[in-house]
Design a protein around this motif. Structure first.
Motif, PDB file in Angstrom:
ATOM      1  N   HIS A  31       0.866  -1.187   0.000  1.00 13.18           N
ATOM      2  CA  HIS A  31       0.000   0.000   0.000  1.00 13.18           C
ATOM      3  C   HIS A  31       0.898   1.231   0.000  1.00 13.18           C
ATOM      4  O   HIS A  31       1.491   1.588   1.014  1.00 13.18           O
ATOM      5  CB  HIS A  31      -0.917   0.010   1.215  1.00 13.18           C
ATOM      6  CG  HIS A  31      -1.957   1.098   1.169  1.00 13.18           C
ATOM      7  ND1 HIS A  31      -2.697   1.460   2.282  1.00 13.18           N
ATOM      8  CD2 HIS A  31      -2.402   1.890   0.152  1.00 13.18           C
ATOM      9  CE1 HIS A  31      -3.537   2.435   1.950  1.00 13.18           C
ATOM     10  NE2 HIS A  31      -3.371   2.710   0.668  1.00 13.18           N
TER      11      HIS A  31
ATOM     12  N   ARG B 198       0.892   5.137  -0.724  1.00 13.90           N
ATOM     13  CA  ARG B 198       0.035   6.300  -0.911  1.00 13.90           C
ATOM     14  C   ARG B 198       0.804   7.452  -1.535  1.00 13.90           C
ATOM     15  O   ARG B 198       1.973   7.678  -1.247  1.00 13.90           O
ATOM     16  CB  ARG B 198      -0.562   6.748   0.434  1.00 13.90           C
ATOM     17  CG  ARG B 198      -1.605   5.779   0.982  1.00 13.90           C
ATOM     18  CD  ARG B 198      -2.243   6.339   2.239  1.00 13.90           C
ATOM     19  NE  ARG B 198      -2.887   7.629   2.003  1.00 13.90           N
ATOM     20  CZ  ARG B 198      -4.130   7.779   1.554  1.00 13.90           C
ATOM     21  NH1 ARG B 198      -4.870   6.711   1.290  1.00 13.90           N
ATOM     22  NH2 ARG B 198      -4.645   8.982   1.369  1.00 13.90           N
TER      23      ARG B 198
ATOM     24  N   PRO C 191      -7.296   6.056  -6.059  1.00 16.94           N
ATOM     25  CA  PRO C 191      -6.972   4.714  -5.567  1.00 16.94           C
ATOM     26  C   PRO C 191      -6.892   3.715  -6.729  1.00 16.94           C
ATOM     27  O   PRO C 191      -7.819   3.634  -7.539  1.00 16.94           O
ATOM     28  CB  PRO C 191      -8.130   4.378  -4.628  1.00 16.94           C
ATOM     29  CG  PRO C 191      -8.736   5.694  -4.279  1.00 16.94           C
ATOM     30  CD  PRO C 191      -8.559   6.559  -5.492  1.00 16.94           C
TER      31      PRO C 191
ATOM     32  N   THR D 216       2.641   7.062  -8.067  1.00 18.79           N
ATOM     33  CA  THR D 216       2.226   7.927  -6.954  1.00 18.79           C
ATOM     34  C   THR D 216       2.647   9.372  -7.152  1.00 18.79           C
ATOM     35  O   THR D 216       2.153  10.257  -6.457  1.00 18.79           O
ATOM     36  CB  THR D 216       2.812   7.423  -5.624  1.00 18.79           C
ATOM     37  OG1 THR D 216       4.250   7.511  -5.665  1.00 18.79           O
ATOM     38  CG2 THR D 216       2.383   5.996  -5.341  1.00 18.79           C
TER      39      THR D 216
ATOM     40  N   PHE E 170      -1.679   8.214  -8.276  1.00 22.58           N
ATOM     41  CA  PHE E 170      -2.464   7.135  -7.698  1.00 22.58           C
ATOM     42  C   PHE E 170      -1.973   6.751  -6.303  1.00 22.58           C
ATOM     43  O   PHE E 170      -0.778   6.840  -6.008  1.00 22.58           O
ATOM     44  CB  PHE E 170      -2.393   5.902  -8.602  1.00 22.58           C
ATOM     45  CG  PHE E 170      -2.856   6.144 -10.007  1.00 22.58           C
ATOM     46  CD1 PHE E 170      -4.174   5.931 -10.371  1.00 22.58           C
ATOM     47  CD2 PHE E 170      -1.967   6.606 -10.979  1.00 22.58           C
ATOM     48  CE1 PHE E 170      -4.600   6.163 -11.677  1.00 22.58           C
ATOM     49  CE2 PHE E 170      -2.388   6.838 -12.287  1.00 22.58           C
ATOM     50  CZ  PHE E 170      -3.703   6.616 -12.632  1.00 22.58           C
ATOM     51  N   HIS E 171      -2.916   6.306  -5.471  1.00 21.88           N
ATOM     52  CA  HIS E 171      -2.603   5.515  -4.288  1.00 21.88           C
ATOM     53  C   HIS E 171      -2.604   4.053  -4.758  1.00 21.88           C
ATOM     54  O   HIS E 171      -3.618   3.568  -5.273  1.00 21.88           O
ATOM     55  CB  HIS E 171      -3.656   5.681  -3.199  1.00 21.88           C
ATOM     56  CG  HIS E 171      -3.857   7.092  -2.736  1.00 21.88           C
ATOM     57  ND1 HIS E 171      -2.824   7.895  -2.312  1.00 21.88           N
ATOM     58  CD2 HIS E 171      -5.001   7.834  -2.609  1.00 21.88           C
ATOM     59  CE1 HIS E 171      -3.309   9.070  -1.941  1.00 21.88           C
ATOM     60  NE2 HIS E 171      -4.616   9.064  -2.119  1.00 21.88           N
TER      61      HIS E 171
ATOM     62  N   VAL F  13      -2.427  -0.027  -4.408  1.00 22.50           N
ATOM     63  CA  VAL F  13      -2.636  -1.206  -3.567  1.00 22.50           C
ATOM     64  C   VAL F  13      -2.394  -2.443  -4.423  1.00 22.50           C
ATOM     65  O   VAL F  13      -3.035  -2.611  -5.467  1.00 22.50           O
ATOM     66  CB  VAL F  13      -4.065  -1.252  -2.986  1.00 22.50           C
ATOM     67  CG1 VAL F  13      -4.267  -2.516  -2.146  1.00 22.50           C
ATOM     68  CG2 VAL F  13      -4.349   0.000  -2.165  1.00 22.50           C
TER      69      VAL F  13
ATOM     70  N   MET G  54     -10.058  -3.339  -0.413  1.00 15.80           N
ATOM     71  CA  MET G  54     -10.107  -1.933  -0.784  1.00 15.80           C
ATOM     72  C   MET G  54     -11.083  -1.158   0.097  1.00 15.80           C
ATOM     73  O   MET G  54     -10.806  -0.013   0.514  1.00 15.80           O
ATOM     74  CB  MET G  54     -10.478  -1.784  -2.256  1.00 15.80           C
ATOM     75  CG  MET G  54      -9.424  -2.313  -3.223  1.00 15.80           C
ATOM     76  SD  MET G  54      -7.828  -1.470  -3.069  1.00 15.80           S
ATOM     77  CE  MET G  54      -8.152   0.073  -3.922  1.00 15.80           C
TER      78      MET G  54
ATOM     79  N   TYR H 196     -11.316   2.820   0.519  1.00 18.03           N
ATOM     80  CA  TYR H 196     -11.493   3.166  -0.890  1.00 18.03           C
ATOM     81  C   TYR H 196     -12.808   2.576  -1.392  1.00 18.03           C
ATOM     82  O   TYR H 196     -12.848   1.438  -1.875  1.00 18.03           O
ATOM     83  CB  TYR H 196     -10.329   2.636  -1.714  1.00 18.03           C
ATOM     84  CG  TYR H 196      -8.976   3.163  -1.310  1.00 18.03           C
ATOM     85  CD1 TYR H 196      -8.758   4.526  -1.117  1.00 18.03           C
ATOM     86  CD2 TYR H 196      -7.895   2.289  -1.135  1.00 18.03           C
ATOM     87  CE1 TYR H 196      -7.509   5.009  -0.756  1.00 18.03           C
ATOM     88  CE2 TYR H 196      -6.641   2.767  -0.779  1.00 18.03           C
ATOM     89  CZ  TYR H 196      -6.451   4.122  -0.588  1.00 18.03           C
ATOM     90  OH  TYR H 196      -5.216   4.601  -0.235  1.00 18.03           O
TER      91      TYR H 196
ATOM     92  N   TYR I 193     -12.654   3.048  -6.696  1.00 19.57           N
ATOM     93  CA  TYR I 193     -11.255   2.870  -7.071  1.00 19.57           C
ATOM     94  C   TYR I 193     -11.177   2.360  -8.497  1.00 19.57           C
ATOM     95  O   TYR I 193     -12.160   1.886  -9.065  1.00 19.57           O
ATOM     96  CB  TYR I 193     -10.537   1.914  -6.118  1.00 19.57           C
ATOM     97  CG  TYR I 193     -11.168   0.548  -5.959  1.00 19.57           C
ATOM     98  CD1 TYR I 193     -10.743  -0.538  -6.736  1.00 19.57           C
ATOM     99  CD2 TYR I 193     -12.180   0.333  -5.028  1.00 19.57           C
ATOM    100  CE1 TYR I 193     -11.307  -1.786  -6.584  1.00 19.57           C
ATOM    101  CE2 TYR I 193     -12.755  -0.917  -4.867  1.00 19.57           C
ATOM    102  CZ  TYR I 193     -12.323  -1.970  -5.649  1.00 19.57           C
ATOM    103  OH  TYR I 193     -12.890  -3.213  -5.504  1.00 19.57           O
TER     104      TYR I 193
END
Length: 394
Positions: free
Chosen positions: A90, A92, A100, A122, A131-132, A134, A165, A170, A173
Motif C-alpha cells: 500500500h 500512498r 486509488p 504515486t 495514484f494511491h 494497492v 479496498m 477506498y 477505485y
C-alpha cells in the motif's frame, strides 16, 4: 474490525539452508542435443540458475528490495470460508486527490510485478493523474493465506480484493490487471483463451497476433490443462523440488515475454516468492482447477471463443474506471493495453466485447508481464486513460 498490521518480508535462514541443500543434491535430467527451448527449459539454463540460487543469490538483499515498498497484512472475511490473512503493498501518494488504484497479478506472477511501476504512479510530477497503489498477494499466492476448502473461485477472489479496498477506505477505485489478476474492470493484459477467426482485411499486427496465439495454444498451453485438471499431482513436484519449481516458472518467464533480458537474480527472486510463500508453491495452481469446475466439481468446458472458466473473451492488459461499493464493476469503463508478445494477442474486434471499452493503446514491444517488462508504457496508459476519464461518472 481486524487491525491492519505492517509486514516485513523475511526469508528464514533455516529454510534458506534447506533450499540450498536440496539444490546442491538435485538430480538433473539429460537433454537431447540442439533442443533449445523447443522441449522446455534448457538444461544449461536450469543448471546455471540453480547454482546461482544455491551459492550466489543474496536472500537478505532480495528481501530488502521487496521491503522498499510498504507492506501490510490484514484479515479479510469471505462468506463460506475461514477468514484469510491478506498481504498487500500500500503506497500512498502525497497528493490528496490521487486516485486509488488496485493492481492485481496472476500466475506465475506476484505482487512483485508492481515494484517497478508503483512509485512513479504515486508521483504527480509526470503529468496526468497520480495514484494511491494497492497491490495484494492474492489468496493462495505470495504471503497471503492459503484457502483450506474447495470452491474458492473467481467470485471469492473478487470479494476478498474488494473487501480489502473497502477496508482501506477506498469505496471507489480503479484497477489494473492481467492474467488471473484481470478484474471485471481494469487496464488489462492478454490472457489465455482459444483460436479466433481474423476479421476481413486483417492488419499485419493482427496477423502477427494470430500467429503468436496459435503458437501458445499449440506449444505453450499444457501447463493450463494440467493445473486446471490435476493440480494435486503437480503439487508434489512443486512442493518437494525447488528445481522443478524453478523450471516450471522460468519457462513461462522466457516464453511469455518479449525477449526480456532476465537476470539470474530476477528469476531467483521471482521464484523465491513462490518457494517461501505462506501456502506453499503448489497452492497458487488451484485457481485453474476451481475456475474450470463448478461448485460440484464438474468440469465446465470452454466454447470456441474462450468463454467459460476464464469468464469471457480474453486478451490484453486491462484498465478500468471505478468500482462502486455495491456495483462490483457493472458498466465500468474499460481500457486495453495491447502488447505484441503476450500469450494471446486478440484483435480489438474481440477485446471490445469485454464491455464498455473507452481506451486502447497498441505497443510495439512487451509481453505478458507488462508492468515488469514495460513499466513506463503501462504507467503512461494509466495516466492517459484516467486523465481523460471523469471518474465521478465512471
Amino acid at each position: 474490525m481486524a487491525e491492519i498490521e505492517a509486514f516485513t518480508v523475511l526469508f528464514p535462514e533455516q529454510r534458506i539452508s534447506q533450499l540450498k541443500q536440496r539444490l546442491q543434491q538435485a538430480l538433473f535430467p539429460d537433454e537431447l542435443p540442439d533442443s533449445g527451448w523447443d522441449m522446455g527449459t534448457p538444461l544449461s539454463d536450469i543448471e546455471r540458475i540453480a547454482k546461482h540460487w544455491a551459492s550466489k543469490f543474496d536472500f537478505q538483499q532480495a528481501a530488502a528490495q521487496l521491503n522498499e515498498l510498504p507492506q501490510f497484512k490484514t484479515k479479510i472475511d469471505c462468506e463460506g470460508f475461514d477468514p484469510l490473512s491478506i498481504h498487500f503493498v500500500h503506497l500512498r501518494s502525497d497528493n490528496p486527490n490521487a486516485i486509488p488504484l488496485f493492481f492485481s497479478h496472476g500466475w506465475p506472477g506476484s505482487f512483485f510485478e508492481v515494484y517497478k511501476i508503483a512509485r512513479q504512479l504515486t508521483r504527480s510530477d509526470n503529468g496526468g493523474p497520480c495514484f494511491h497503489v494497492v497491490a495484494p498477494s492474492l489468496p493462495n499466492f505470495g504471503f497471503s493465506d492459503g484457502v483450506k476448502k474447495r470452491g474458492f473461485a473467481i467470485e471469492q477472489y473478487a470479494t476478498v480484493c474488494n473487501q480489502l479496498m473497502l477496508k482501506l477506505g477506498y469505496e471507489r477505485y480503479v484497477t489494473q490487471g492481467g492474467d488471473w489478476g484481470e478484474p471485471p474492470a481494469s487496464l488489462k493484459s492478454t490472457q489465455p483463451g482459444s483460436r479466433f477467426p481474423l476479421p476481413d482485411g486483417a492488419t499485419p499486427r493482427e496477423l502477427q497476433g494470430a500467429q503468436r496465439t496459435a503458437w501458445f495454444l499449440d506449444e505453450g498451453y499444457g501447463y493450463n490443462l494440467l493445473q486446471s485438471t490435476k493440480p494435486q499431482t503437480l503439487a508434489y513436484a512443486l512442493a518437494d523440488s525447488p528445481l522443478a519449481l524453478l523450471a516450471w516458472i522460468s519457462e513461462k518467464l522466457h516464453d511469455w515475454t518479449d525477449n526480456y533480458p532476465w537476470t539470474d537474480d530476477e528469476i531467483c527472486l521471482w521464484v523465491s516468492i513462490y518457494y517461501f510463500s505462506t501456502a506453499g508453491p503448489a497452492a497458487a495452481t488451484r485457481i485453474y482447477y476451481e475456475m474450470a469446475h463448478d461448485r460440484n466439481g464438474k468440469y465446465v468446458p470452454k466454447d470456441s471463443m474462450g468463454k467459460g472458466f476464464e469468464g469471457g473473451v480474453p486478451g490484453t492488459q486491462k484498465i478500468t474506471g471505478a468500482y462502486l461499493k455495491k456495483d462490483h464493476g457493472t458498466g465500468v469503463k474499460i481500457g486495453m493495453s495491447h502488447f505484441p508478445m503476450d500469450i494471446q494477442v486478440l484483435p480489438s474486434l474481440y477485446t471490445n466485447t469485454l464491455g464498455n471499452v473507452v481506451y486502447e493503446k497498441e505497443h510495439e514491444r512487451g509481453g505478458h508481464f507488462a508492468a515488469h517488462e514495460c513499466p513506463d508504457e503501462l504507467a503512461s496508459d494509466l495516466r492517459e486513460m484516467f486523465g481523460a476519464l471523469d471518474l465521478r461518472s465512471a
